[in-house]
Design a protein around this motif. Structure first.
Motif, PDB file in Angstrom:
ATOM      1  N   ILE A 129       0.838  -1.210   0.000  1.00 20.23           N
ATOM      2  CA  ILE A 129       0.000   0.000   0.000  1.00 20.23           C
ATOM      3  C   ILE A 129       0.866   1.250   0.000  1.00 20.23           C
ATOM      4  O   ILE A 129       0.640   2.203  -0.749  1.00 20.23           O
ATOM      5  CB  ILE A 129      -0.942  -0.004   1.221  1.00 20.23           C
ATOM      6  CG1 ILE A 129      -1.950  -1.152   1.111  1.00 20.23           C
ATOM      7  CG2 ILE A 129      -1.678   1.329   1.344  1.00 20.23           C
ATOM      8  CD1 ILE A 129      -2.756  -1.390   2.376  1.00 20.23           C
ATOM      9  N   SER A 130       1.913   1.258   0.839  1.00 16.59           N
ATOM     10  CA  SER A 130       2.787   2.418   0.951  1.00 16.59           C
ATOM     11  C   SER A 130       3.513   2.696  -0.352  1.00 16.59           C
ATOM     12  O   SER A 130       3.558   3.833  -0.835  1.00 16.59           O
ATOM     13  CB  SER A 130       3.794   2.199   2.080  1.00 16.59           C
ATOM     14  OG  SER A 130       4.694   3.271   2.182  1.00 16.59           O
ATOM     15  N   VAL A 131       4.106   1.650  -0.942  1.00 18.79           N
ATOM     16  CA  VAL A 131       4.858   1.814  -2.183  1.00 18.79           C
ATOM     17  C   VAL A 131       3.932   2.217  -3.326  1.00 18.79           C
ATOM     18  O   VAL A 131       4.318   2.999  -4.208  1.00 18.79           O
ATOM     19  CB  VAL A 131       5.625   0.516  -2.510  1.00 18.79           C
ATOM     20  CG1 VAL A 131       6.219   0.583  -3.907  1.00 18.79           C
ATOM     21  CG2 VAL A 131       6.715   0.276  -1.480  1.00 18.79           C
ATOM     22  N   TYR A 265       5.654  -0.925  -7.114  1.00 18.66           N
ATOM     23  CA  TYR A 265       5.576   0.450  -7.621  1.00 18.66           C
ATOM     24  C   TYR A 265       5.339   0.430  -9.133  1.00 18.66           C
ATOM     25  O   TYR A 265       4.476   1.154  -9.652  1.00 18.66           O
ATOM     26  CB  TYR A 265       6.868   1.197  -7.305  1.00 18.66           C
ATOM     27  CG  TYR A 265       7.029   2.489  -8.062  1.00 18.66           C
ATOM     28  CD1 TYR A 265       6.358   3.640  -7.678  1.00 18.66           C
ATOM     29  CD2 TYR A 265       7.848   2.552  -9.194  1.00 18.66           C
ATOM     30  CE1 TYR A 265       6.498   4.830  -8.388  1.00 18.66           C
ATOM     31  CE2 TYR A 265       8.003   3.729  -9.910  1.00 18.66           C
ATOM     32  CZ  TYR A 265       7.317   4.871  -9.498  1.00 18.66           C
ATOM     33  OH  TYR A 265       7.452   6.033 -10.212  1.00 18.66           O
ATOM     34  N   LEU A 266       6.091  -0.416  -9.857  1.00 20.56           N
ATOM     35  CA  LEU A 266       5.926  -0.511 -11.303  1.00 20.56           C
ATOM     36  C   LEU A 266       4.561  -1.080 -11.681  1.00 20.56           C
ATOM     37  O   LEU A 266       4.009  -0.747 -12.736  1.00 20.56           O
ATOM     38  CB  LEU A 266       7.048  -1.365 -11.897  1.00 20.56           C
ATOM     39  CG  LEU A 266       8.450  -0.750 -11.838  1.00 20.56           C
ATOM     40  CD1 LEU A 266       9.496  -1.746 -12.335  1.00 20.56           C
ATOM     41  CD2 LEU A 266       8.510   0.546 -12.652  1.00 20.56           C
ATOM     42  N   LEU A 283      11.246   6.539  -4.109  1.00 26.52           N
ATOM     43  CA  LEU A 283      11.436   5.116  -4.397  1.00 26.52           C
ATOM     44  C   LEU A 283      12.858   4.682  -4.060  1.00 26.52           C
ATOM     45  O   LEU A 283      13.066   3.599  -3.472  1.00 26.52           O
ATOM     46  CB  LEU A 283      11.133   4.834  -5.864  1.00 26.52           C
ATOM     47  CG  LEU A 283      11.245   3.369  -6.305  1.00 26.52           C
ATOM     48  CD1 LEU A 283      10.249   2.504  -5.542  1.00 26.52           C
ATOM     49  CD2 LEU A 283      11.024   3.243  -7.811  1.00 26.52           C
ATOM     50  N   ILE A 284      13.832   5.504  -4.411  1.00 26.07           N
ATOM     51  CA  ILE A 284      15.233   5.202  -4.074  1.00 26.07           C
ATOM     52  C   ILE A 284      15.410   5.149  -2.553  1.00 26.07           C
ATOM     53  O   ILE A 284      16.066   4.244  -2.012  1.00 26.07           O
ATOM     54  CB  ILE A 284      16.181   6.255  -4.693  1.00 26.07           C
ATOM     55  CG1 ILE A 284      16.129   6.174  -6.211  1.00 26.07           C
ATOM     56  CG2 ILE A 284      17.606   6.066  -4.178  1.00 26.07           C
ATOM     57  CD1 ILE A 284      16.874   7.294  -6.906  1.00 26.07           C
ATOM     58  N   ILE A 401       7.230   6.667   4.560  1.00 24.83           N
ATOM     59  CA  ILE A 401       7.808   6.642   3.209  1.00 24.83           C
ATOM     60  C   ILE A 401       7.025   7.463   2.192  1.00 24.83           C
ATOM     61  O   ILE A 401       7.619   8.232   1.414  1.00 24.83           O
ATOM     62  CB  ILE A 401       7.978   5.183   2.733  1.00 24.83           C
ATOM     63  CG1 ILE A 401       9.194   4.562   3.419  1.00 24.83           C
ATOM     64  CG2 ILE A 401       8.111   5.085   1.215  1.00 24.83           C
ATOM     65  CD1 ILE A 401       9.401   3.092   3.126  1.00 24.83           C
ATOM     66  N   PRO A 402       5.677   7.390   2.151  1.00 22.20           N
ATOM     67  CA  PRO A 402       4.949   8.210   1.159  1.00 22.20           C
ATOM     68  C   PRO A 402       5.086   9.705   1.388  1.00 22.20           C
ATOM     69  O   PRO A 402       4.759  10.491   0.489  1.00 22.20           O
ATOM     70  CB  PRO A 402       3.493   7.753   1.341  1.00 22.20           C
ATOM     71  CG  PRO A 402       3.563   6.427   1.985  1.00 22.20           C
ATOM     72  CD  PRO A 402       4.751   6.490   2.869  1.00 22.20           C
TER      73      PRO A 402
END
Length: 405
Positions: A129-131, A265-266, A283-284, A401-402
């Motif tokens: 969910i986060s990514v 993510y992709l 993302l990095i 993270i988001p």
């Protein structure tokens, strides 16, 4: 051993302990009632014999009841101690309840809950969910299409997660009888056949769902996780990579740090939103930070399992270097990761992102240090509790993270 005596006096029948003038609470605590030690004495008078026989039967019945109650208590207390020392919460005992359909269903759900290793399930769901939110560029992206794409990814990944943790338990039954006796296969609640049927079913459902969705990033994430999870656990020539500390850590890092971040993510970016793949700063950061975290999880999970790993020849870093050294290595790696996160947050051009990420990581780093200083490294329960706390920090990071910008 004192015997129970039934005698007569001027006041009628009386009950007392041989060698004692009267009942006292401290005497009662030391009295044991094996049926072979029960002896009743009565006068030869016929009327007293009738009463004596009646009380003889009553006392023997009570003694048998006390013995049975004591045995049940000892078994219950033993099970409590096993669960307590393992650091695992007390589990429901199916045999302790009436065999009703409702209780059978509760016991079945409880066993499957433990079999699925819920802390990994929560971690997988939160990470996806986060990514996925990293692919959101504008408010209109939060749409039914986005939620559908996230749900598809989460369900397929959770099916694969259950396959991986289930296969690990099938391969580690004897080790888990020492390290994690509360797990269904180790405790005997599940047979090997039941475990095989569960992991086979969930792996098939995961691949089937990944195929019909038609997302190549999602399908390859499932496939690579399947290959690495199988190689990590299954006891075949050249496999069972968990025996080798460095290779085991790399397997966990590859799945938790690289595949989860990039592939999911992709999946949202290219399959759901139909946009070109873009490697962004958040993302990095997510990949780099979770690389630290994955290594910590790979190392820390073996600290409370040192006893079983030694017995069965698992050469983990904990077995090689000792619990204390590995513990503080893990804490140092996490504190280093939080320090880098604070620096990354401080470089954000957005004030709100800078404040939240710097403050959030500072708080998490402080809580971790305070908790680490209080852990008793001689207690398996304390170490296991700290390991589960590490997972909570893992969950918390996916909320931050988001917000990295």
């Amino acid at each position: 051993m004192d015997a129970l005596l039934l005698g007569s006096s001027t006041g009628g029948l009386s009950l007392f302990i041989s060698g004692k003038s009267s009942w006292r609470s401290k005497d009662l605590k030391a009295v044991h009632f094996p049926s072979s030690a029960i002896r009743v004495q009565v006068p030869t008078n016929k009327s007293y014999n009738l009463i004596g026989n009646f009380y003889t039967q009553r006392i023997q019945h009570c003694a048998r009841g006390i013995l049975e109650t004591s045995t049940v208590f000892q078994k219950s207390n033993t099970k409590f101690l096993v669960n307590a020392t393992s650091g695992h919460p007390l589990e429901s005992e199916p045999k302790a309840y009436p065999n009703t359909p409702w209780n059978s269903a509760k016991n079945a759900l409880d066993a499957f809950y433990r079999f699925s290793r819920p802390h990994t399930v929560i971690g997988t769901a939160l990470s996806i969910i986060s990514v996925s939110l990293l692919a959101v560029e504008k408010l209109s992206d939060i749409s039914p299409l986005f939620f559908t794409g996230v749900l598809e990814a989460v369900v397929a990944a959770l099916f694969m997660n259950i396959y991986i943790v289930g296969l690990n338990q099938l391969s580690d039954v004897e080790i888990d009888k020492v390290n994690k006796p509360y797990l269904p296969l180790a405790s005997g609640e599940y047979s090997a056949l039941t475990g095989i049927m569960i992991v086979t079913s969930f792996s098939i459902m995961s691949f089937w769902l990944g195929w019909i969705i038609g997302s190549w990033p999602l399908f390859w994430a499932l496939f690579v996780s399947f290959v690495l999870g199988t190689a990590y656990s299954i006891n075949l020539p050249l496999l069972r990579w968990k025996r080798f500390a460095l290779v085991a850590a790399m397997c966990i890092l590859a799945v938790r740090a690289v595949i989860v971040q990039l592939a999911f993510y992709l999946h949202i970016q290219t399959h759901v939103f139909s946009r070109p793949a873009v490697i962004s700063k958040p993302l990095i950061f997510a990949t780099a930070f979770m690389s630290f975290f994955s290594v910590v999880i790979a190392l820390f999970k073996d600290i409370p399992d040192i006893e079983g790993d030694k017995i069965f020849g698992i050469k983990s870093y904990t077995v090689r270097l000792g619990q204390e050294k590995v513990f503080w290595t893990c804490i140092s790696l996490l504190e280093m990761a939080y320090g880098i996160s604070i620096l990354v947050g401080a470089t954000s051009p957005y004030t709100w992102s800078k404040v939240i990420t710097v403050l959030g990581h500072s708080v998490l780093a402080s809580i971790l240090w305070i908790r680490a200083k209080s852990v008793d490294l001689k207690s398996k329960a304390a170490i296991t509790s700290c390991y589960m706390f590490i997972w909570k920090l893992f969950y918390a990071e996916y909320f931050l993270i988001p917000l990295i910008r």
